[in-house]
Design an enzyme around this catalytic site. Structure first.
Site: not given
Ligand SMILES: NC(=O)C1=CN([C@@H]2O[C@H](COP(=O)(O)OP(=O)(O)OC[C@H]3O[C@@H](n4cnc5c(N)ncnc54)[C@H](OP(=O)(O)O)[C@@H]3O)[C@@H](O)[C@H]2O)C=CC1
Ligand SMILES: CC(C)(CO)C(=O)C(=O)O
Length: 304
Positions: A8-10, A12, A76, A126, A178, A182, A186
């Site tokens: 549950a980051g951005a 999720g 990630k 985003a 994609k 990135n 990125n």
């Molecule tokens: N942010 C964006 O705008 C975009 C992101 N993406 C992709 O989506 C995916 C997720 O990105 P994003 O949401 O930004 O990443 P985040 O780092 O915000 O979220 C992932 C979360 O998962 C947690 N986590 C990892 N392992 C565990 C575990 N075993 N148990 C519980 N929690 C865990 C991390 O904690 P911790 O950091 O403490 O390990 C973190 O809080 C990536 O592949 C990214 O490239 C795709 C499109 C857009």
């Molecule tokens: C689409 C984009 C480039 C949005 O920020 C992304 O996927 C990321 O940040 O990992």
């Protein structure tokens, strides 16, 4: 439906919030600060139309996903194997797993760990986490699901929740598309800590983005992947559609956390080597981000 978000980051938290708003029973599995904030005050979703707070279940315990019918896997790329292994022991036999991650091989890597089908999903959102319990939307949001027996019904479920979702005829091509976006944005956003809109105003940046895109296109072609003709245009459009966003890698580095560089520009550099293709700008971005990450590990070395 019982839906669990693994990581549950951005991403999720954003999709979890939309599904909870639509009435699904959503459980977020994440880290302490975020989970505790949600348990105390709910999950705040901030979009261009305002803020709302949603009540969702949040837990640090992997057991919390044991009743999930659908799991959105949102860690990630660096954590795919470890988070997947944790999940493997508790996941129900009938749970459907989607990988909402950047990079082109996460669904396959997760499928190997779980020994079950994992549907790749291309995520055009985003989003960022300004703080625990708080997710902010900066643009986009479309999901493209790879083909599977359940994809069409999941697309309907997402659409019914107000989300833009489709099934992808060629998910490999879309994942690579994609990946190229990135690779182009990125690392440069992470190194400079700038959002895409501000970066685009810098003299020479547009040419650099186009050079990275061209290098990736050559590698994709050598790997037998067909990329869309308008890829260069789509790559540049990010600076307009997601102008205020800093990349997910920028968010990682700001938190002194390892980013996904080895799965993005690093992946291109490795494939380029196999096919004897020069990718100097991708290589430079890879090395610069590695150096930044090493700097974070050596925080106690004083600058003299
Ligand atoms: N942010 C964006 O705008 C975009 C992101 N993406 C992709 O989506 C995916 C997720 O990105 P994003 O949401 O930004 O990443 P985040 O780092 O915000 O979220 C992932 C979360 O998962 C947690 N986590 C990892 N392992 C565990 C575990 N075993 N148990 C519980 N929690 C865990 C991390 O904690 P911790 O950091 O403490 O390990 C973190 O809080 C990536 O592949 C990214 O490239 C795709 C499109 C857009
Ligand atoms: C689409 C984009 C480039 C949005 O920020 C992304 O996927 C990321 O940040 O990992």
């Amino acid at each position: 439906m019982q839906i669990a978000i693994m990581g549950a980051g951005a991403v999720g938290s954003y999709y979890g919030a939309l599904l909870a708003r639509a009435g699904h029973a959503v459980t977020l599995i994440g880290r302490a600060a975020h989970v505790e904030a949600i348990q105390s005050n709910g999950l705040t979703l901030e979009t261009s139309s305002g803020r709302e707070t949603l009540r969702v279940t949040a837990s640090q315990e992997i057991d919390a996903l044991k009743d999930a019918e659908l799991v959105l896997f949102c860690v990630k790329s660096t954590d795919t194997e470890t988070a997947g292994a944790l999940m493997a022991s508790v996941l129900s036999d009938t749970a459907v797993v989607l990988s909402l991650q950047n990079g082109v091989d996460n669904a396959d890597r997760l499928a190997e760990v779980l020994d079950r089908e994992v549907v790749p999903v291309v995520v055009y959102a985003a989003v960022a986490m300004p703080g625990p319990g708080h997710v902010r939307h900066h643009g986009g949001g479309e999901l493209a699901l790879g083909a599977s027996t359940v994809s069409a019904s999941l697309v309907r479920l997402f659409q019914d929740a107000g989300m833009a979702a489709t099934t992808a005829d060629d998910v490999t091509g879309m994942l690579w598309t994609k990946l190229v976006i990135n690779c182009a944005w990125n690392a440069v956003s992470a190194i400079t800590r700038q959002p895409y809109g501000a970066l685009m105003a810098i003299d020479g940046l547009r040419e650099m983005v186009m050079t990275v895109t061209g290098e990736c296109r050559a590698v994709a072609q050598a790997c037998g992947v067909v990329l869309p003709e308008d890829l260069e245009h789509s790559t540049l459009m990010i600076a307009e559609t997601m102008a205020g966003q800093r990349s997910s890698m920028a968010q990682d580095l700001a938190r002194k956390r390892q980013g996904e560089i080895e799965h993005l520009n690093g992946f291109i550099v490795r494939k380029a080597k196999v096919h004897d293709i020069d990718v100097p700008v991708n290589h430079s971005l890879l090395v610069l981000v590695r150096a930044l990450e090493q700097g974070h590990r050596n925080v106690d070395i004083a600058c003299r």
